[in-house]
Design an enzyme around this catalytic site. Structure first.
Site, mmCIF file in Angstrom:
data_model
loop_
_atom_site.group_PDB
_atom_site.id
_atom_site.type_symbol
_atom_site.label_atom_id
_atom_site.label_comp_id
_atom_site.label_asym_id
_atom_site.label_seq_id
_atom_site.Cartn_x
_atom_site.Cartn_y
_atom_site.Cartn_z
ATOM 1 N N GLY A 95 0.816 -1.196 0.000
ATOM 2 C CA GLY A 95 0.000 0.000 0.000
ATOM 3 C C GLY A 95 0.855 1.253 0.000
ATOM 4 O O GLY A 95 2.089 1.175 -0.067
ATOM 5 N N ASP A 213 13.594 -11.229 2.421
ATOM 6 C CA ASP A 213 13.154 -10.336 1.344
ATOM 7 C C ASP A 213 14.205 -9.264 1.082
ATOM 8 O O ASP A 213 13.882 -8.088 0.920
ATOM 9 C CB ASP A 213 11.798 -9.715 1.714
ATOM 10 C CG ASP A 213 11.011 -9.307 0.474
ATOM 11 O OD1 ASP A 213 11.365 -9.753 -0.643
ATOM 12 O OD2 ASP A 213 10.045 -8.539 0.611
HETATM 13 N N1 LIG Z 1 10.859 4.699 6.375
HETATM 14 C C1 LIG Z 1 10.773 5.235 5.154
HETATM 15 N N2 LIG Z 1 11.278 6.459 4.908
HETATM 16 C C2 LIG Z 1 11.206 7.000 3.668
HETATM 17 N N3 LIG Z 1 10.657 6.385 2.607
HETATM 18 C C3 LIG Z 1 10.146 5.162 2.793
HETATM 19 C C4 LIG Z 1 10.169 4.522 4.061
HETATM 20 N N4 LIG Z 1 9.576 3.306 3.941
HETATM 21 C C5 LIG Z 1 9.236 3.193 2.655
HETATM 22 N N5 LIG Z 1 9.556 4.305 1.952
HETATM 23 C C6 LIG Z 1 9.348 4.527 0.519
HETATM 24 O O1 LIG Z 1 8.011 4.198 0.199
HETATM 25 C C7 LIG Z 1 7.948 3.491 -1.039
HETATM 26 C C8 LIG Z 1 7.175 2.215 -0.861
HETATM 27 O O2 LIG Z 1 7.880 1.356 0.038
HETATM 28 P P1 LIG Z 1 7.394 -0.113 0.333
HETATM 29 O O3 LIG Z 1 8.363 -0.718 1.282
HETATM 30 O O4 LIG Z 1 5.967 -0.097 0.712
HETATM 31 O O5 LIG Z 1 7.464 -0.840 -1.057
HETATM 32 P P2 LIG Z 1 8.658 -1.410 -1.887
HETATM 33 O O6 LIG Z 1 9.797 -1.762 -0.983
HETATM 34 O O7 LIG Z 1 8.937 -0.465 -3.013
HETATM 35 O O8 LIG Z 1 8.059 -2.725 -2.490
HETATM 36 P P3 LIG Z 1 7.784 -4.081 -1.724
HETATM 37 O O9 LIG Z 1 6.340 -4.108 -1.474
HETATM 38 O O10 LIG Z 1 8.205 -5.104 -2.675
HETATM 39 O O11 LIG Z 1 8.572 -4.081 -0.451
HETATM 40 C C9 LIG Z 1 9.376 3.282 -1.509
HETATM 41 O O12 LIG Z 1 9.650 4.231 -2.500
HETATM 42 C C10 LIG Z 1 10.221 3.570 -0.298
HETATM 43 O O13 LIG Z 1 11.404 4.188 -0.672
#
Ligand SMILES: Nc1ncnc2c1ncn2[C@@H]1O[C@H](COP(=O)(O)OP(=O)(O)OP(=O)(O)O)[C@@H](O)[C@H]1O
Ligand SMILES: [Mg+2]
Length: 450
Positions: A95, A213
Site C-alpha cells: 500500500g 526479502d
Molecule cells: N521509512 C521510510 N522512509 C522513507 N521512505 C520510505 C520509508 N519506507 C518506505 N519508503 C518509501 O516508500 C515506497 C514504498 O515502500 P514499500 O516498502 O511499501 O514498497 P517497496 O519496498 O517499493 O516494495 P515491496 O512491497 O516489494 O517491499 C518506496 O519508495 C520507499 O522508498
C-alpha cells in the site's frame, strides 16, 4: 482465487475468536509480556496463536517492553495532513507510504521527528499476518542498520506502520530510477557494507532471524547514505536446535530468491546470503536482477554476470558504465569475488554475512580510484555556474556522500515480481491487490530456466 472480501466478512469472525472475550489468549499474552520483560526476544510463534492473528489488546500486551507507540488513525491523519497527495512518498506491495510529522503533542514523550506512515492495503488474513510479523520483529529488533519502527495503528480494519523517515528513500530508486544522480563507487560500497551489517545482526542474534526479502527496494538510505533494512513482513525465525532449515511456503521476489529455496522451500540464513549477492551485483553493474526489456540472454542478471565475476579481464565489461571507470579495480575484483561466492548454487559454499563484512569493509579504504575531470562552466557576465564557456573545476565524485549531479539516462525495467508458492501445493497467490496484476506468478521451472 480472489482474496478480496468485505471488511466485515474477514474481520468479524476472527474478531469474535480473538477479541477481548478470549480469556485464554489474554492469559497467554500476559505470559508473553512477562517473558518479554526478561529482555528475551519473542519469536513469531511465541506470539502467534493457532491461526496466528492477535487482537489489538493482545498485540500491545505482548509488545509491552518494546517502546512502540500505538497510534490512533486520527493521530496519523493529523501527522500526514490527512494522507494528502503532497505527503505521498511511494507505494509498494502493501500500500501507499506517506511522509508525516509527529512530536510530543501526538504522544507524550515522543520525539519531534519526520516519519513514514505505511498504510496497509489489507485483503485478508495473510496481509494482516505480514503486518503483524513486521510489528513483532521490527518492534523488538533494534540496530543502526535496521529501520526503526516507531509505532503502529491497529484500529478496526485499519493497519498502519510508523517508521523513522529515511530521507533518501530506497536503494532501488537511486540505482534504477531516472533523475537520480549515479551513486559513486564508495557510496555503493558503504551501502553494501551497511546492509550486510544489518543481516549479520539478524543472523547472529541469540534467536536468529532470516530476513527473506533482501532486495534493493527494501534497503532504505538516510541523509548520509547509511543503509537500513526495512520490511520484515516475510521475516522468519531461524531454525532451532538441530534443525538445519525452516520449511516455509516459498515467498520472496523473483531474481533475488535463492534457487534451492525456490525448489524446496527450505529456508536458511544462506538464502539471505544469495539475495545479498544479487544486490551486490546490482550495485556493481547498475542493472536490475531481472530486466525483461533487455535482450533475452541479459535479462537474468546473475546468469549474465556470473562468467565475468571471477575474471579480472572480463569484469570491466559488466561494471556499471555510469561509474565511468571511477572505482578501485582491486576493490571491484574483491567485491565481484564476494558476489560470486554468495551466488553459489550450493548454499554451504556461500560465506557467512560476517565474513562478507570483513572482506567488503576494507575496500572502502582502497584509494586506487582514478579521478576523472568533471567540467562545468561559469557565466562570464553574472558568475552563474552555467551558460558560458569558462572551464572551472574538477571533481572526482568519490566522496561518500557526494554525487555528480547529472541526469542519468533512463533505465528500463519494471518492478521485481513477487513470488509466492505453497511447497507441494503449486502456486499460491499472496501479493496485494494493486500489484497482483503486474506481478507474475512464476513457477520454479520458469525461474530455473532463466
Ligand atoms: N521509512 C521510510 N522512509 C522513507 N521512505 C520510505 C520509508 N519506507 C518506505 N519508503 C518509501 O516508500 C515506497 C514504498 O515502500 P514499500 O516498502 O511499501 O514498497 P517497496 O519496498 O517499493 O516494495 P515491496 O512491497 O516489494 O517491499 C518506496 O519508495 C520507499 O522508498
Ligand atoms: Mg519495501
Amino acid at each position: 482465487m480472489s482474496r478480496k472480501k468485505s471488511k466485515a466478512s474477514w474481520w468479524s469472525p476472527l474478531a469474535s475468536c480473538f477479541g477481548r472475550g478470549d480469556k485464554v489468549s489474554q492469559i497467554r499474552s500476559k505470559k508473553l509480556a512477562m517473558k518479554q520483560k526478561s529482555l528475551q526476544r519473542l519469536s513469531f510463534s511465541d506470539v502467534s496463536h493457532s491461526t496466528g492473528m492477535l487482537s489489538p489488546e493482545d498485540l500491545s500486551i505482548s509488545l509491552v517492553g518494546s517502546n512502540l507507540y500505538v497510534f490512533t488513525l486520527a493521530e496519523l491523519k493529523v501527522a500526514t495532513q490527512s494522507f494528502s497527495t503532497s505527503n505521498f512518498i511511494g507505494e509498494g506491495g502493501f500500500g501507499p507510504v506517506y511522509k508525516g510529522f509527529v512530536d510530543d503533542k501526538v504522544k507524550p514523550g515522543l520525539k519531534a521527528q519526520s516519519v513514514a506512515v505505511k498504510l496497509l492495503d489489507l485483503e485478508g488474513v495473510q496481509g494482516h499476518m505480514e503486518w503483524q510479523a513486521e510489528v513483532i520483529f521490527l518492534g523488538q529488533l533494534r540496530h543502526p542498520h535496521l529501520v526503526k519502527l516507531i509505532g503502529y495503528c491497529y484500529e478496526e480494519e485499519h493497519r498502519l506502520l510508523v517508521y523513522e523517515f529515511m530521507a533518501r528513500g530506497s536503494l532501488e530508486n537511486h540505482l534504477f530510477k531516472r533523475f537520480f544522480a549515479p551513486l559513486p563507487w564508495l557510496t555503493r560500497l558503504k551501502i553494501a557494507v551497511g546492509a550486510a551489517k544489518g543481516l549479520v545482526f539478524l543472523h547472529e542474534a541469540e534467536k536468529p532471524v532470516i530476513y527473506r526479502d533482501f532486495k534493493a527496494s527494501n534497503i532504505l538510505l538516510d541523509s548520509d547514505y547509511k543503509a537500513k533494512l526495512s520490511d520484515f513482513g516475510l521475516a522468519k525465525d531461524g531454525p532451532e536446535g538441530d534443525d538445519t532449515h525452516v520449511s516455509t511456503r516459498v515467498m520472496g521476489t523473483q531474481g533475488y530468491a535463492a534457487p534451492e529455496y525456490i525448489m524446496t522451500g527450505h529456508l536458511t540464513a544462506k538464502s539471505d546470503v544469495y539475495s545479498f549477492g544479487v544486490v551486490l551485483l546490482e550495485l556493481l553493474t547498475g542493472r536490475r536482477s531481472v530486466d525483461k526489456s533487455r535482450p533475452s540472454r541479459e535479462q537474468n542478471l546473475v546468469e549474465w554476470a556470473r562468467p565475468c565475476l571471477n575474471d579480472a579481464r572480463k569484469l570491466n565489461r559488466i561494471m556499471d558504465p555510469s561509474l565511468e571507470g571511477q572505482y578501485s579495480t582491486k576493490g571491484a575484483l574483491k567485491a565481484a569475488a564476494v558476489a560470486y561466492q554468495c551466488l553459489s548454487q550450493n548454499p554451504k559454499s556461500r560465506p557467512h554475512m560476517s565474513t562478507i563484512v570483513e572482506i567488503l569493509e576494507p575496500i572502502l579504504e582502497m584509494d586506487d580510484i582514478p579521478t576523472g575531470p568533471f567540467v562545468y562552466t561559469v557565466s562570464a557576465e553574472n558568475g552563474n555556474e552555467e551558460g558560458s564557456g569558462k572551464t572551472k573545476a574538477t571533481e572526482n565524485g568519490q566522496h561518500h556522500h557526494g554525487h555528480r549531479h547529472k541526469r542519468r539516462s533512463p533505465r528500463s525495467g519494471s518492478r521485481s515480481e513477487t513470488l509466492s508458492r505453497d511447497v507441494g501445493n503449486g502456486l499460491h497467490r499472496n501479493s496485494p491487490r494493486h500489484l497482483r496484476e503486474s506481478r507474475a506468478q512464476i513457477t520454479t521451472k520458469e525461474l530455473c530456466c532463466k
